[in-house]
Design an enzyme around this catalytic site. Structure first.
Site, mmCIF file in Angstrom:
data_model
loop_
_atom_site.group_PDB
_atom_site.id
_atom_site.type_symbol
_atom_site.label_atom_id
_atom_site.label_comp_id
_atom_site.label_asym_id
_atom_site.label_seq_id
_atom_site.Cartn_x
_atom_site.Cartn_y
_atom_site.Cartn_z
ATOM 1 N N HIS A 101 129.838 48.019 34.249
ATOM 2 C CA HIS A 101 129.148 47.206 35.261
ATOM 3 C C HIS A 101 129.647 47.600 36.650
ATOM 4 O O HIS A 101 130.823 47.917 36.823
ATOM 5 C CB HIS A 101 129.387 45.722 34.998
ATOM 6 C CG HIS A 101 128.508 44.847 35.835
ATOM 7 N ND1 HIS A 101 128.787 44.583 37.160
ATOM 8 C CD2 HIS A 101 127.339 44.225 35.555
ATOM 9 C CE1 HIS A 101 127.815 43.820 37.642
ATOM 10 N NE2 HIS A 101 126.926 43.592 36.701
ATOM 11 N N GLU A 170 120.970 49.324 36.411
ATOM 12 C CA GLU A 170 121.156 48.265 37.406
ATOM 13 C C GLU A 170 121.465 48.885 38.763
ATOM 14 O O GLU A 170 122.625 49.249 39.024
ATOM 15 C CB GLU A 170 122.332 47.359 37.015
ATOM 16 C CG GLU A 170 122.137 46.589 35.745
ATOM 17 C CD GLU A 170 122.979 45.309 35.719
ATOM 18 O OE1 GLU A 170 122.410 44.243 35.513
ATOM 19 O OE2 GLU A 170 124.192 45.393 35.937
HETATM 20 P P1 PGA Z 1 121.798 39.471 38.929
HETATM 21 O O1 PGA Z 1 122.981 40.255 38.180
HETATM 22 O O2 PGA Z 1 120.733 39.196 37.915
HETATM 23 O O3 PGA Z 1 122.447 38.211 39.430
HETATM 24 O O4 PGA Z 1 121.323 40.359 40.029
HETATM 25 C C1 PGA Z 1 122.725 41.238 37.231
HETATM 26 C C2 PGA Z 1 124.017 41.811 36.707
HETATM 27 O O5 PGA Z 1 124.988 41.916 37.460
HETATM 28 O O6 PGA Z 1 124.094 42.216 35.549
#
Ligand code: PGA
Length: 253
Positions: A101, A170
């Site tokens: 992450h 992401e």
């Molecule tokens: P968010 O976070 O949906 O609050 O943007 C996603 C994540 O960090 O996995």
């Protein structure tokens, strides 16, 4: 190509107390009442370490599953004060784990360290949710694809069983900001990631690919038009059962 099974994975980050089990129970109730959704949907909540054991016992035999959000890269028990490794995560009852992450990359995780974490998680038979994504600066410099390629190449090995790896795209600039990629860009990026992944795991199944970053009940209807996206990694909106259920409902609407 898309996978039939769709994933909705909550990432609670540093949030939650024993009482937050109610969120999981409500989502579970929703799933058990909706047979059509249930048969093609997998729901996992990645909760803080402190809640894994308690929650996994309480939701045993339920439809909702439990995951962790990180682990130490050392696969054996060792002197790392305050850390938890993949064995401990598995023994506490999690079946999934988020690795790579951007929060952890910002705190020092390199592709090399993430590779070691993935290896140790797979050894424990954990399903890995491997996060990749470019930051705002890289996007601006049009380096998105190069960054993603490097993250995939340096962290995934052929010897990892590909069935155990879920990729979550992401974009860092999208996490918690309310900003999301343009659909056209996202579609291209998703195809690119799938093709890079297939270069490593030749002739194997289509990889499971999630999108994450400011997913909510509104924008999920747009994302649902990209069939190659196999689900979502949901941060902020996964803390409330209503928001989370609305995302699922709108996705299938
Ligand atoms: P968010 O976070 O949906 O609050 O943007 C996603 C994540 O960090 O996995």
């Amino acid at each position: 190509m898309a996978n039939k099974l769709k994933y909705f994975i909550g990432n609670w980050k540093m949030y939650g107390s024993p009482k937050s089990l109610n969120v999981l129970l409500r989502v579970n109730r929703f799933l058990s009442k909706n047979r059509n959704i249930r048969k093609n949907t997998k729901i996992i909540f990645c909760v803080p370490y402190t809640l894994i054991n308690n929650f996994s016992k309480k939701i045993q035999n339920k439809l909702v599953k439990i995951g962790a959000q990180n682990c130490h890269h050392e696969e054996k028990f060792a002197a790392h004060t305050g850390s938890i490794n993949a064995i401990m995560v598995k023994k506490s009852g999690a079946n999934f784990i988020i690795l790579g992450h951007s929060d952890n990359r910002n705190e020092g995780d390199t592709n090399f360290i993430i590779n070691k974490k993935i290896a140790s998680a797979i050894k424990q038979n954990l399903n890995v949710i491997f996060c990749i994504g470019e930051n705002a600066k890289e996007k601006k410099a049009k380096r998105t694809l190069a960054v993603l390629k490097k993250q995939i190449k340096e962290s995934l090995y052929k010897k990892f069983k590909n069935k155990k790896i879920i990729i979550a795209y992401e974009p860092v600039w999208s996490i918690g900001t309310g900003k999301t990629p343009k659909l056209h860009d996202l579609k291209n990026i998703v195809s690119f990631i799938k093709s890079e992944y297939k270069k490593i795991y030749k002739n194997e199944n289509t990889p499971v690919l999630l999108y994450g970053g400011s997913v909510n009940a509104k924008n999920v209807t747009l994302f649902s038009t990209i069939k190659e996206i196999d689900g979502f990694l949901i941060g902020g909106a996964s803390k409330s059962s209503k928001n989370f259920i609305d995302i699922i409902k709108n996705y299938y609407r």
